[in-house]
Design a protein around this motif. Structure first.
Motif, PDB file in Angstrom:
ATOM      1  N   PRO A 257       0.836  -0.960  -0.373  1.00 41.32           N
ATOM      2  CA  PRO A 257      -0.262   0.069  -0.081  1.00 41.32           C
ATOM      3  C   PRO A 257       1.392   1.700  -0.178  1.00 41.32           C
ATOM      4  O   PRO A 257       0.428   2.364  -0.547  1.00 41.32           O
ATOM      5  CB  PRO A 257      -0.914   0.180   1.363  1.00 41.32           C
ATOM      6  N   ALA A 258       2.109   1.070   0.538  1.00 40.61           N
ATOM      7  CA  ALA A 258       3.125   2.043   0.203  1.00 40.61           C
ATOM      8  C   ALA A 258       3.066   3.466  -0.583  1.00 40.61           C
ATOM      9  O   ALA A 258       3.728   3.901  -0.559  1.00 40.61           O
ATOM     10  CB  ALA A 258       3.942   2.091   1.868  1.00 40.61           C
ATOM     11  N   LEU A 259       3.231   2.371  -1.825  1.00 42.94           N
ATOM     12  CA  LEU A 259       3.558   2.406  -3.068  1.00 42.94           C
ATOM     13  C   LEU A 259       2.272   3.055  -3.591  1.00 42.94           C
ATOM     14  O   LEU A 259       2.496   4.039  -5.213  1.00 42.94           O
ATOM     15  CB  LEU A 259       4.085   1.909  -4.085  1.00 42.94           C
ATOM     16  N   LEU A 260       1.232   2.778  -3.447  1.00 43.05           N
ATOM     17  CA  LEU A 260      -0.555   3.786  -4.259  1.00 43.05           C
ATOM     18  C   LEU A 260      -0.103   5.381  -3.299  1.00 43.05           C
ATOM     19  O   LEU A 260       0.205   6.086  -2.807  1.00 43.05           O
ATOM     20  CB  LEU A 260      -0.816   3.342  -3.733  1.00 43.05           C
ATOM     21  N   SER A 261      -0.689   5.921  -4.695  1.00 43.45           N
ATOM     22  CA  SER A 261      -0.720   7.624  -4.053  1.00 43.45           C
ATOM     23  C   SER A 261      -2.425   7.221  -2.503  1.00 43.45           C
ATOM     24  O   SER A 261      -2.633   6.111  -2.811  1.00 43.45           O
ATOM     25  CB  SER A 261      -1.061   8.331  -5.286  1.00 43.45           C
ATOM     26  N   GLU A 262      -1.955   8.352  -2.191  1.00 44.18           N
ATOM     27  CA  GLU A 262      -3.317   8.666  -0.674  1.00 44.18           C
ATOM     28  C   GLU A 262      -4.745   8.374  -1.654  1.00 44.18           C
ATOM     29  O   GLU A 262      -5.280   7.827  -0.994  1.00 44.18           O
ATOM     30  CB  GLU A 262      -3.224  10.304  -0.489  1.00 44.18           C
ATOM     31  N   GLU A 263      -4.759   8.706  -2.530  1.00 49.26           N
ATOM     32  CA  GLU A 263      -5.902   8.771  -3.391  1.00 49.26           C
ATOM     33  C   GLU A 263      -6.076   7.319  -3.610  1.00 49.26           C
ATOM     34  O   GLU A 263      -7.401   6.991  -3.325  1.00 49.26           O
ATOM     35  CB  GLU A 263      -6.233   9.648  -4.519  1.00 49.26           C
ATOM     36  N   GLU A 264      -5.360   6.543  -4.095  1.00 51.41           N
ATOM     37  CA  GLU A 264      -5.862   5.258  -4.789  1.00 51.41           C
ATOM     38  C   GLU A 264      -5.744   4.491  -3.681  1.00 51.41           C
ATOM     39  O   GLU A 264      -6.429   3.344  -3.412  1.00 51.41           O
ATOM     40  CB  GLU A 264      -4.004   5.190  -5.097  1.00 51.41           C
ATOM     41  N   ARG A 265      -5.690   4.284  -2.286  1.00 53.05           N
ATOM     42  CA  ARG A 265      -5.173   3.579  -1.190  1.00 53.05           C
ATOM     43  C   ARG A 265      -6.680   3.499  -0.511  1.00 53.05           C
ATOM     44  O   ARG A 265      -7.577   3.158  -0.479  1.00 53.05           O
ATOM     45  CB  ARG A 265      -4.346   4.578   0.157  1.00 53.05           C
ATOM     46  N   GLN A 266      -7.174   5.683  -0.970  1.00 55.08           N
ATOM     47  CA  GLN A 266      -8.981   5.842  -0.305  1.00 55.08           C
ATOM     48  C   GLN A 266      -9.673   5.178  -1.184  1.00 55.08           C
ATOM     49  O   GLN A 266     -10.565   4.551  -0.795  1.00 55.08           O
ATOM     50  CB  GLN A 266      -8.797   7.383  -0.494  1.00 55.08           C
ATOM     51  N   ALA A 267      -9.342   4.663  -2.219  1.00 53.97           N
ATOM     52  CA  ALA A 267     -10.687   4.261  -3.109  1.00 53.97           C
ATOM     53  C   ALA A 267     -10.484   2.812  -2.751  1.00 53.97           C
ATOM     54  O   ALA A 267     -11.076   2.407  -3.072  1.00 53.97           O
ATOM     55  CB  ALA A 267      -9.767   4.122  -4.639  1.00 53.97           C
ATOM     56  N   ARG A 268      -9.388   1.772  -2.424  1.00 43.16           N
ATOM     57  CA  ARG A 268      -9.329   0.595  -2.272  1.00 43.16           C
ATOM     58  C   ARG A 268      -9.686   0.639  -0.424  1.00 43.16           C
ATOM     59  O   ARG A 268      -9.512  -0.887  -0.109  1.00 43.16           O
ATOM     60  CB  ARG A 268      -7.906   0.614  -2.105  1.00 43.16           C
TER      61      ARG A 268
END
Length: 478
Positions: A403-414
């Motif tokens: 998860p650390a390699l995702l953007s904040e927006e991508e993490r929120q979407a998941r």
């Protein structure tokens, strides 16, 4: 030429029933036949300090014939770190430690010796909350596992647990120095002439001779670092076996001139050591689907995830624990997440499409944590999720990276919206406020644990500012 069934379940089939059927217990006569002269009566404090009394078998046998067998243990020892007493503990009072005969086990690392665990009880009975007389204490970690397992079994819910023991074999502790340097799984870590190889072979032999099923032993990635994997068992037996495994490792290592440590990390330039726990949840008579988690598994996982940040104060109990965990170092990462075969999540789903061997690997545990508190906490939270039919809202993190390699927006979407505690102080704050873990472990016990935990951190921190002395101090204790 045989055809390999690629769609068959992976791994060896284990069920709570098959594990229970294979479980055997020793008797006093078995011990005499094996030439046993001494019994190590062992218990593990909340601080994960293992204590024992060595008792001649002749006295142990007479003790068992008494009206109420057991040995006296000062209540204050639960609050001892070295000779510093945690707040809330005093000089007065004594528990009766009642041996649990089902936990008797030979100790091949100490010829002529067997070990046993037990239950802390009050010496005098008192009227419990239900109005019945009882001798149960509120502070026995091992009894908490027993009682939580029994509660779940009434509902037809059972668990299997297996542990991985990671550790470093050191040639010196002052300064801290390892003898073997190898790659992950590297054959050079098990060269025939190495003292580490000789010690490891003797360790595995001793574990097998004591009745423990060893699944694997291999070099890990750190200096002098190795791992031993033991097979699945009932929750209480799994915790007992983990303690016995650690005792076997440290004793045989010492015999070979090595110091074994389960410290979270001995070098910031190499991977740390964990105590990964694999746990599977089962309901009697219920078959799990292949394509997805069962409703039982989902609710169990939801119960754990909902309080995972408070749980860290139990599983990562000292300030040094947080030097091991991080993103991109295969330690479980720093985001609240779970994922299929993803080692960058604190919870890894293993063998996802093999219902008979599917399990959750809890990666946010290290060797300084008390095994009984760890097991009790996971079972208590997971079973609470099962009882309430908790819905699992956090989706499977299906990605090749963490998860650390995702953007904040991508993490929120998941649905990944929370970080794991990054410090000892943060995890303690979550535990202090946790209604769920206070219900599982008892509010009085949680307060006592937090007190001892604070004293432990203070004792380990006496050399703060001197990394070399601090590390020596840590590996001496763990």
């Amino acid at each position: 030429m045989s055809v390999i069934p690629i769609y068959a379940d992976l791994g060896i089939l284990h069920t709570p029933a098959s594990i229970a059927a294979a479980f055997t217990t020793l008797t006093i006569q078995d011990l005499k036949n094996a030439g046993i002269k001494y019994i190590h009566i062992q218990w593990v404090e909340p601080s994960n300090i293992i204590r024992l009394r060595m008792v001649p078998i002749s006295h142990f046998e007479k003790m068992l014939q008494s009206a109420r067998p057991g040995i006296g243990i000062p209540k204050v020892t639960g609050g001892f770190v070295y000779l510093v007493t945690a707040e809330g503990y005093g000089a007065a009072g004594e528990y009766l430690y009642v041996p649990d005969m089902s936990s008797l086990r030979l100790c091949p690392y100490a010829p002529g010796t067997a070990s046993i665990f037990g239950w802390l009880e009050e010496k005098d009975a008192y009227k419990g909350p239900d109005g019945q007389m009882t001798a149960k204490t509120l502070v026995c970690p091992r009894a908490k596992v027993r009682d939580l397992v029994a509660e779940a079994q009434k509902d037809g819910v059972e668990f299997l647990i297996g542990f991985e023991s990671e550790f470093n074999l050191l040639t010196s502790i002052n300064p801290v120095r390892a003898g073997s340097h190898h790659q992950y799984g590297g054959a050079r870590g098990l060269l025939v002439g190495l003292p580490e190889t000789k010690a490891l072979q003797e360790i595995v032999d001793a574990l097998i001779d004591s009745g423990i099923k060893v699944e694997a032993c291999h070099p890990e990635a750190g200096p002098g670092q190795y791992e031993i994997v033991t097979g699945p068992l009932s929750p209480l037996a799994a915790a007992d076996v983990l303690v016995h495994t650690r005792q076997t490792i440290v004793n045989i290592a010492s015999k070979h001139g090595l110091h074994a440590t389960f410290a979270p990390r001995i070098s910031m330039t190499a991977p740390g050591s964990a105590a990964h726990m694999h746990i599977s949840a089962h309901r009697v008579g219920e078959k799990k689907p292949k394509e997805t988690l069962s409703s039982l598994e989902k609710s169990f996982l939801a119960g754990v995830i909902d309080d995972i940040r408070a749980l860290s104060a139990i599983t990562l109990p000292i300030p040094a624990s947080y030097k091991r965990v991080g993103d991109g170092v295969f330690s479980g990462g720093t985001y609240v997440a779970w994922g299929t075969e993803n080692r960058e999540c604190p919870i890894r789903l293993s063998n996802a499409t093999s219902p008979s061997s599917r399990n959750f690997e809890m990666r946010f545990i290290d060797g300084t944590a008390n095994p009984y508190l760890v097991v009790a906490s996971f079972i208590g939270l997971g079973y609470a999720g099962i009882k309430s039919k908790r819905e699992l809202h956090l989706q499977n993190f299906s990605s090749a990276s963490g998860p650390a390699l995702l953007s904040e927006e991508e993490r929120q979407a998941r649905g990944i919206t929370q970080r794991m505690p990054l410090t000892w102080e943060e995890s303690r704050e979550h535990l202090t406020k946790s209604k769920a873990l206070r219900e599982v472990l008892g509010s009085e016990f949680v307060d006592k644990y937090l007190s001892v935990n604070k004293t432990l951190a203070g004792a380990l921190g006496i050399h703060d500012g001197d990394e070399e002395k601090s590390l020596t101090h840590l590996v001496e204790l763990y």
